[in-house]
Design a protein around this motif. Structure first.
Motif, PDB file in Angstrom:
ATOM      1  N   SER A 212       0.763  -1.204   0.069  1.00  0.00           N
ATOM      2  CA  SER A 212       0.002   0.097  -0.182  1.00  0.00           C
ATOM      3  C   SER A 212       0.807   1.210  -0.060  1.00  0.00           C
ATOM      4  CB  SER A 212      -0.987   0.042   1.419  1.00  0.00           C
ATOM      5  OG  SER A 212      -1.598   1.279   1.360  1.00  0.00           O
ATOM      6  N   GLN A 213       0.362   2.275  -0.813  1.00  0.00           N
ATOM      7  CA  GLN A 213       1.080   3.514  -0.896  1.00  0.00           C
ATOM      8  C   GLN A 213       0.837   4.283   0.561  1.00  0.00           C
ATOM      9  OE1 GLN A 213       3.284   4.142  -3.184  1.00  0.00           O
ATOM     10  NE2 GLN A 213       3.188   2.697  -4.330  1.00  0.00           N
ATOM     11  N   ASN A 214      -0.130   3.992   0.952  1.00  0.00           N
ATOM     12  CA  ASN A 214      -0.516   4.612   2.505  1.00  0.00           C
ATOM     13  C   ASN A 214      -1.202   3.847   3.262  1.00  0.00           C
ATOM     14  OD1 ASN A 214      -1.464   6.353   4.304  1.00  0.00           O
ATOM     15  ND2 ASN A 214      -1.995   8.112   2.850  1.00  0.00           N
ATOM     16  N   THR A 234      -5.789   5.824  -1.624  1.00  0.00           N
ATOM     17  CA  THR A 234      -4.533   5.223  -1.786  1.00  0.00           C
ATOM     18  C   THR A 234      -4.312   4.641  -3.150  1.00  0.00           C
ATOM     19  OG1 THR A 234      -2.328   4.197  -0.837  1.00  0.00           O
ATOM     20  CG2 THR A 234      -4.781   3.487  -0.259  1.00  0.00           C
ATOM     21  N   SER A 235      -3.395   3.949  -3.434  1.00  0.00           N
ATOM     22  CA  SER A 235      -2.927   2.737  -4.314  1.00  0.00           C
ATOM     23  C   SER A 235      -2.509   1.644  -3.711  1.00  0.00           C
ATOM     24  CB  SER A 235      -2.085   3.303  -5.335  1.00  0.00           C
ATOM     25  OG  SER A 235      -2.692   4.396  -6.341  1.00  0.00           O
TER      26      SER A 235
END
Length: 448
Positions: A212-214, A234-235
């Motif tokens: 996860s990016q966040n 997020t991505s």
């Protein structure tokens, strides 16, 4: 002494004459009577023995050298080539075989050439033989060229002088795509969602990782289960050994998509699909130039496919084209936004590249259907009062930038200060003349 020698020679001549007469008489007798009598044909030769005396040999006497074994030429018998034996050399055994720059991992249809070396270098045997433990995984010819055939592992064997070394080789099947249950996910805080990622083709690496990016908004475990943690977006990046893609995750209290979010959803889905197709096109294209339509954003996935290659991506925008070379990309994580801000001024055309959108590297821009032929390209200072010339344009209205800032294209020079060569030469002449006058004026005081 001379008399004795003459006497000996006379006796020898008489004997020879007697023999000749006897021979003639014998021949006549054979012809008349036709009867051969061996006793009458034999002629007695009386040997005259004289005591050896030392005689003087005058310079007029001819000397005949007797034939001896030393001065006779003897015929040497022919020797068969098969019987010739070469001198034996010392045999040097092979102690080690080293293969430099061996790639232990390959994709199907890839090739590599082996370059083995024997130690010691002066080993008697220098010929190599090659083989693989599994022909369905990799094959190797007599020159050492390996061709990857199918997925799996095998050993590559190199033999020389009775010594054999083996290297482990893994052949992989390249990933074509990773599919998931959804590319756009909306959740409430605390909800979970399973991505159910699948790799195609099945023989490609199935070792999928999720990141996860966040993590504060949403997290993903090793099985691809997304957990919504807090409001936001997020991505989730999904990757295996040779392929990467991402999905968008939105977390809100209602867990629903409003009208604006629905539009964004459609736009993002369309953009994601177009980016996937562009990345696949770059990956599978054998051509060095790939042309894309009016794409508003070049994603990191596309940039990673282009990064480090000799391929060139051309993005056709409204009124201009953007050229992006794979070798010019320095940071594939900086996405490229293709909508550039051009403004016409009395000096020329101003281009503003916001620092908010960092460039992935150097990009080239070509203006299409421009009314003017721009020749000079400048970068403006932060206060907009000074200019720094970058380069002169070649006449096709193409220029390059690699950082954020304000740029100016003009048809004439725009420097605030121009150097006139005439004024420079004139000033130099005046200074030289004044120096000469000063020297002649002060010369009388030099030796005072």
């Amino acid at each position: 002494m001379k008399k004795i020698t003459s006497l000996v020679l006379s006796l020898m001549l008489v004997c020879c004459s007697g023999n000749a007469v006897s021979a003639e008489n014998s021949e006549e007798k054979i012809l008349s009577d036709d009867i051969i009598n061996e006793s009458e044909q034999q002629t007695e030769v009386t040997e005259i023995q004289t005591e050896p005396e030392i005689t003087e040999i005058s310079s007029e006497t001819e000397i005949y050298e007797p034939v001896t074994e030393e001065n006779t030429v003897t015929e040497i018998p022919a020797v068969n080539d098969n019987e010739i034996k070469m001198p034996e050399t010392e045999y040097v055994a092979v102690e080690d075989i080293v293969v430099s720059e061996f790639k232990d991992s390959m994709y199907v249809d890839e090739t590599q050439n082996l370059s083995p070396t024997v130690f010691p270098p002066d080993a008697t045997e220098q010929r190599f033989t090659y083989s693989t433990s599994n022909q369905s995984v990799a094959r190797i010819d007599r020159l050492g060229k390996i061709t990857a055939v199918g997925g799996g592992t095998c050993y590559v064997n190199v033999e020389c002088g009775g010594l054999k070394v083996s290297y482990s080789l893994r052949v992989k099947i390249k990933t074509e795509s990773i599919s998931v249950k959804s590319r756009y996910i909306v959740l409430k805080p605390g909800q979970q969602f399973g991505l159910e990622a699948k790799v195609s083709p099945p023989g490609a690496s199935q070792m999928i990782k999720y990141k996860s990016q966040n993590e504060d908004v949403a997290s993903a475990d090793e099985n691809g289960i997304i957990t919504a943690n807090d409001n936001g977006s997020t991505s989730i990046v999904i990757s295996n050994e040779d392929y990467t893609m991402s999905v968008n995750v939105i977390v809100n209290t209602d867990g629903k998509v409003n009208a604006d979010d629905s539009k964004t959803n459609d736009i993002n889905d369309s953009s994601i699909r177009s980016q996937d197709k562009l990345a696949e096109k770059i990956r599978n294209s054998a051509e060095e130039t790939i042309v894309a339509g009016n794409v508003k954003k070049i994603s990191s996935e596309v940039l990673r496919e282009l990064y480090g290659t000799d391929k060139k991506l051309i993005i056709e925008c409204d009124g201009y084209d953007i050229y992006l070379n794979g070798c010019d990309i320095s940071n594939a994580e900086n996405e490229l936004f293709t909508e550039l801000d051009f403004t016409e001024t009395d000096k020329g055309i101003m281009l503003s590249q916001s620092e908010q959108y960092r460039l992935p590297g150097k990009i080239s821009i070509k203006l299409r259907n421009s009314k003017s032929d721009y020749k000079y390209f400048y970068m403006c200072s932060n206060d907009g009062k000074s200019l720094r010339k970058l380069n002169a344009l070649s006449g096709d209205n193409t220029f390059s930038i690699n950082s954020a800032g304000d740029y100016l294209l003009t048809t004439e020079r725009a420097e605030s200060f121009r150097i006139n060569i005439v004024w420079v030469l004139g000033a130099a002449g005046v200074i030289l003349l004044m120096s000469v006058v000063y020297i002649f004026t002060k010369r009388k005081y030099w030796f005072w």
